[in-house]
Every structure is written in C-alpha cells, then in structure tokens.
Motif scaffolding. Structure first.
Motif, PDB file in Angstrom:
ATOM      1  N   GLN A 121       0.803  -1.218   0.000  1.00  0.00           N
ATOM      2  CA  GLN A 121       0.000   0.000   0.000  1.00  0.00           C
ATOM      3  C   GLN A 121       0.841   1.275   0.000  1.00  0.00           C
ATOM      4  O   GLN A 121       0.312   2.375  -0.159  1.00  0.00           O
ATOM      5  CB  GLN A 121      -0.902   0.025   1.237  1.00  0.00           C
ATOM      6  N   ALA A 122       2.140   1.134   0.189  1.00  0.00           N
ATOM      7  CA  ALA A 122       2.994   2.294   0.460  1.00  0.00           C
ATOM      8  C   ALA A 122       3.491   2.960  -0.816  1.00  0.00           C
ATOM      9  O   ALA A 122       4.017   2.306  -1.720  1.00  0.00           O
ATOM     10  CB  ALA A 122       4.176   1.880   1.321  1.00  0.00           C
ATOM     11  N   ASP A 123       3.358   4.287  -0.849  1.00  0.00           N
ATOM     12  CA  ASP A 123       4.011   5.106  -1.869  1.00  0.00           C
ATOM     13  C   ASP A 123       5.383   5.558  -1.387  1.00  0.00           C
ATOM     14  O   ASP A 123       6.300   5.769  -2.181  1.00  0.00           O
ATOM     15  CB  ASP A 123       3.169   6.358  -2.168  1.00  0.00           C
ATOM     16  N   VAL A 124       5.493   5.708  -0.060  1.00  0.00           N
ATOM     17  CA  VAL A 124       6.710   6.222   0.569  1.00  0.00           C
ATOM     18  C   VAL A 124       7.063   5.323   1.746  1.00  0.00           C
ATOM     19  O   VAL A 124       6.180   4.943   2.523  1.00  0.00           O
ATOM     20  CB  VAL A 124       6.504   7.670   1.068  1.00  0.00           C
ATOM     21  N   LEU A 125       8.335   4.979   1.874  1.00  0.00           N
ATOM     22  CA  LEU A 125       8.796   4.154   2.986  1.00  0.00           C
ATOM     23  C   LEU A 125       9.893   4.889   3.741  1.00  0.00           C
ATOM     24  O   LEU A 125      10.867   5.362   3.146  1.00  0.00           O
ATOM     25  CB  LEU A 125       9.339   2.824   2.472  1.00  0.00           C
ATOM     26  N   VAL A 182      14.978  -5.555   1.461  1.00  0.00           N
ATOM     27  CA  VAL A 182      14.977  -6.071   0.088  1.00  0.00           C
ATOM     28  C   VAL A 182      14.072  -7.290  -0.069  1.00  0.00           C
ATOM     29  O   VAL A 182      13.587  -7.563  -1.173  1.00  0.00           O
ATOM     30  CB  VAL A 182      16.406  -6.419  -0.380  1.00  0.00           C
ATOM     31  N   GLU A 183      13.816  -7.983   1.028  1.00  0.00           N
ATOM     32  CA  GLU A 183      13.007  -9.210   0.937  1.00  0.00           C
ATOM     33  C   GLU A 183      11.561  -8.930   0.538  1.00  0.00           C
ATOM     34  O   GLU A 183      10.853  -9.832   0.082  1.00  0.00           O
ATOM     35  CB  GLU A 183      13.059  -9.973   2.263  1.00  0.00           C
ATOM     36  N   ILE A 184      11.100  -7.678   0.680  1.00  0.00           N
ATOM     37  CA  ILE A 184       9.707  -7.359   0.330  1.00  0.00           C
ATOM     38  C   ILE A 184       9.625  -6.492  -0.925  1.00  0.00           C
ATOM     39  O   ILE A 184       8.548  -6.004  -1.270  1.00  0.00           O
ATOM     40  CB  ILE A 184       8.980  -6.656   1.504  1.00  0.00           C
ATOM     41  N   PHE A 185      10.748  -6.321  -1.613  1.00  0.00           N
ATOM     42  CA  PHE A 185      10.756  -5.390  -2.750  1.00  0.00           C
ATOM     43  C   PHE A 185       9.714  -5.751  -3.805  1.00  0.00           C
ATOM     44  O   PHE A 185       9.038  -4.873  -4.352  1.00  0.00           O
ATOM     45  CB  PHE A 185      12.148  -5.353  -3.382  1.00  0.00           C
ATOM     46  N   ASP A 186       9.564  -7.028  -4.100  1.00  0.00           N
ATOM     47  CA  ASP A 186       8.619  -7.441  -5.156  1.00  0.00           C
ATOM     48  C   ASP A 186       7.169  -7.147  -4.799  1.00  0.00           C
ATOM     49  O   ASP A 186       6.308  -7.107  -5.684  1.00  0.00           O
ATOM     50  CB  ASP A 186       8.787  -8.932  -5.465  1.00  0.00           C
ATOM     51  N   LYS A 187       6.892  -6.934  -3.514  1.00  0.00           N
ATOM     52  CA  LYS A 187       5.532  -6.600  -3.098  1.00  0.00           C
ATOM     53  C   LYS A 187       5.294  -5.085  -3.058  1.00  0.00           C
ATOM     54  O   LYS A 187       4.143  -4.652  -2.952  1.00  0.00           O
ATOM     55  CB  LYS A 187       5.233  -7.185  -1.711  1.00  0.00           C
ATOM     56  N   ALA A 188       6.356  -4.331  -3.144  1.00  0.00           N
ATOM     57  CA  ALA A 188       6.245  -2.873  -2.995  1.00  0.00           C
ATOM     58  C   ALA A 188       5.934  -2.234  -4.351  1.00  0.00           C
ATOM     59  O   ALA A 188       6.693  -1.393  -4.859  1.00  0.00           O
ATOM     60  CB  ALA A 188       7.524  -2.313  -2.405  1.00  0.00           C
ATOM     61  N   LEU A 189       4.808  -2.598  -4.923  1.00  0.00           N
ATOM     62  CA  LEU A 189       4.484  -2.200  -6.290  1.00  0.00           C
ATOM     63  C   LEU A 189       4.187  -0.712  -6.426  1.00  0.00           C
ATOM     64  O   LEU A 189       4.358  -0.141  -7.505  1.00  0.00           O
ATOM     65  CB  LEU A 189       3.295  -3.019  -6.800  1.00  0.00           C
ATOM     66  N   ARG A 190       3.735  -0.068  -5.343  1.00  0.00           N
ATOM     67  CA  ARG A 190       3.392   1.352  -5.407  1.00  0.00           C
ATOM     68  C   ARG A 190       4.537   2.260  -4.965  1.00  0.00           C
ATOM     69  O   ARG A 190       4.455   3.478  -5.098  1.00  0.00           O
ATOM     70  CB  ARG A 190       2.181   1.646  -4.505  1.00  0.00           C
ATOM     71  N   LEU A 191       5.597   1.664  -4.447  1.00  0.00           N
ATOM     72  CA  LEU A 191       6.644   2.455  -3.811  1.00  0.00           C
ATOM     73  C   LEU A 191       7.343   3.364  -4.822  1.00  0.00           C
ATOM     74  O   LEU A 191       7.812   2.914  -5.866  1.00  0.00           O
ATOM     75  CB  LEU A 191       7.667   1.534  -3.152  1.00  0.00           C
ATOM     76  N   LEU A 215      12.610   4.438  -8.620  1.00  0.00           N
ATOM     77  CA  LEU A 215      12.489   4.671  -7.185  1.00  0.00           C
ATOM     78  C   LEU A 215      13.507   5.720  -6.728  1.00  0.00           C
ATOM     79  O   LEU A 215      14.693   5.619  -7.005  1.00  0.00           O
ATOM     80  CB  LEU A 215      12.731   3.367  -6.416  1.00  0.00           C
ATOM     81  N   ILE A 216      13.009   6.744  -6.028  1.00  0.00           N
ATOM     82  CA  ILE A 216      13.886   7.771  -5.463  1.00  0.00           C
ATOM     83  C   ILE A 216      14.397   7.275  -4.111  1.00  0.00           C
ATOM     84  O   ILE A 216      13.623   6.790  -3.287  1.00  0.00           O
ATOM     85  CB  ILE A 216      13.129   9.097  -5.268  1.00  0.00           C
TER      86      ILE A 216
END
Length: 323
Positions: free
Chosen positions: A51-55, A62-71, A94-95
C-alpha cells in the motif's frame, strides 16, 4: 495494521517501519491529507508494504521489494544505503534519499575524543589509576600533528574542520580534488591515498560502503603508515581487512586503532581486538545521538513536503556511485 487516517482516493500513503506509533501521529499532524501506516516488525511490513508510496526505514528491506508495487520513494534513516545496493539494478525510478549531514558533528566529536585518548594514551593512565600507579610521561601537543581523512563527504568534512580547530595539519582524499575543502590543507585523489597514509599521524576512514572501499585498508596500506600512527574507522567494517589489522597492531606496524565498526557486528567475543591495549572498541555508536529519530523525522518531514509539492528532495542518493 495501524493507520492515522483511512485510505482515501489518491492520498499518498507513507509507511514507517520500526518507528514508534507516535512518529506516525506527528507526520499525520503535519500532513493531514497523507495516510500514515506503521509496521513494527517484518510480519506487519509484509502485510502493508503493497500500500505504500513512501517508505521511511533505517534499512531497505529487500526481501519485500517485489511486493512494494506502489513504492516511489525510500527515505533511509541512516547515511549509508548499502542495504539497497544489491537490488539497485531493479529499482527503476524509485527515489532514494538518506540523512547525510545529520551525523557529521557528533561523529567529529567521537573521532577527536578517540584521537585525544590515543595520543595521551589514556587507556594506560586508566590502567595505572586502577593500580594506584603514578607514572608521569610527556608528549608533543596534538597541534602540529597531521590528520589524514579518507573520504570528504559531509562526515569527513566535519572531522577535517574539527581537526583544524585542534591546530592539526589536515590532509584528505576525495574523488574531485579541484574544489578546495574548508579546513583541509592538501587534497589527494583516491589513487594517491598511499601518500596520505605515509604523511598522517592519524588516519580516519570516512568513506561510503561501495565496492571500491571494501578492504581499502589491508596489510600493504598499513605498512605504508607510520609506526606511531593511529587508524580510526567510523566508516564501515568492510573498509578494513580486520585480520590484517590485528596482525599489524600486534607487530607494532602501527601504534593503535579506534574502531567503531567491524566486519561482523556485534564483534565476536573471541576477537583479539577486545583485549588489545592499543585499541579502543565501541559498538557502532559514533553517529548515534540521543535524539536520533527526532532528527530523522525533521529531515523526512521536510522531504515529504517537497515530495507533495513535487519539488526536488534533499539528499537524493546516486545509486550508481552508492552514496
């Protein structure tokens, strides 16, 4: 799952990982239109990262990168961003920003404290005190000694300024030597770091963690240093070949070391470094201030305002260089 406000329309969603809930509340208070989530552990991070646009986090998971589709933007809560480097070829647009500039003065405090302790041999005085032994000894002042700083980013520059305030001759190494650095008497390019090592009474490593700095200091470089020299490492443990440093310290190739970072952390209980009389060991605390997270939040909030206004962010990292 926690949220400072329900998900609405196209609201930007910020995820704070391993930060207290109160920080989420502070972010939302300043930016009411922003949806703020918090993840206390790996399980809640895994649940919410999609759900995250910003982290905002101390390291990139890195283990969750593939799930961070909105980041779209990762704000690192440290200066080093080495945790994201293994996937830098995959992150696309990604910035990535960090908190460089935040640690300089406190790390300069640490470095100069360590230098003064080693110069005066305070560990030996403390040992003498424990035995009620009275052994006066004289030495030259720090003023006039040569401080070599390898890496003149914001931290290295702060250390150089502090060394100059102590009356030291300050030399330094950086990629671009065409622009002078405040407080540095002479600049050397990376390929001439050997000359800096030969000239320095104290060598401070303030380099980023990139492939070029791995094992930057090993047996060959230590042999170039003065036998009276002290090595100070506040960069990364990977910058020093630890076993070769131990050999040099035992052999008297250099006089001593002040070490805040190590190849493996925590430092193993059986490491000889713990008990060497010419070494000061600290547990990676040189840049750890009592109000650390509050300072991070100040930088993050400033950057979040810029992000919402679509203006350039502070401290954008060049992932090709690694810092």
């Amino acid at each position: 799952m926690t949220s400072s406000t329900p998900a609405v329309g196209n609201a930007v969603t910020v995820l704070l990982y391993e930060f207290p809930e109160e920080y989420a509340q502070l972010v939302h208070k300043r930016f009411p239109s922003v949806r703020v989530l918090t993840a206390k552990d790996a399980a809640s991070l895994d649940e919410q990262v999609s759900q995250a646009d910003v982290l905002l986090a101390h390291r990139f998971p890195v283990e969750i990168f593939d799930k961070a589709l909105r980041l779209r933007w990762f704000q690192c809560a440290s200066a080093g961003i080495d945790t994201i480097l293994p996937i830098r070829d995959r992150i696309g647009a990604l910035i990535v920003t960090n908190v460089r500039g935040m640690h300089g003065e406190v790390i300069a405090d640490y470095v100069m404290t360590g230098i003064a302790m080693m110069h005066w041999n305070l560990p030996q005085f403390l040992h003498d005190q424990s035995r009620k032994a009275w052994h006066p000894r004289a030495l030259a002042p720090l003023a006039g000694q040569t401080l070599g700083v390898v890496g003149l980013g914001s931290i290295g520059t702060a250390i150089a300024r502090r060394g100059k305030a102590f009356g030291m001759t300050v030399i330094g190494s950086k990629r671009d030597i065409n622009e002078p650095v405040d407080g540095v008497d002479k600049l050397f390019p990376p390929e001439s770091v050997a000359e800096l090592l030969r000239l320095s009474d104290f060598v401070v490593l303030a380099v980023p963690h990139v492939p070029e700095t791995v094992r930057l200091i090993g047996r060959e470089q230590l042999r170039l240093m003065r036998r009276s020299a002290v090595l100070v490492n506040i960069a990364r443990g990977s910058a020093v070949a630890e076993s070769e440093l131990i050999e040099a310290l035992k052999a008297g190739t250099i006089a001593g070391a002040v070490l805040d970072v190590f190849e493996r952390e925590p430092l193993a209980a059986d490491s000889p470094l713990w008990t060497m009389s010419n070494v000061i060991v600290t547990p990676h605390i040189a840049g750890w201030m009592s109000d650390y997270d509050n300072r991070v939040l100040e930088i993050f909030n400033d950057n979040l305002e810029r992000y919402l206004d679509k203006t350039p962010l502070r401290n954008v990292v060049d992932l090709n260089r690694g810092y």
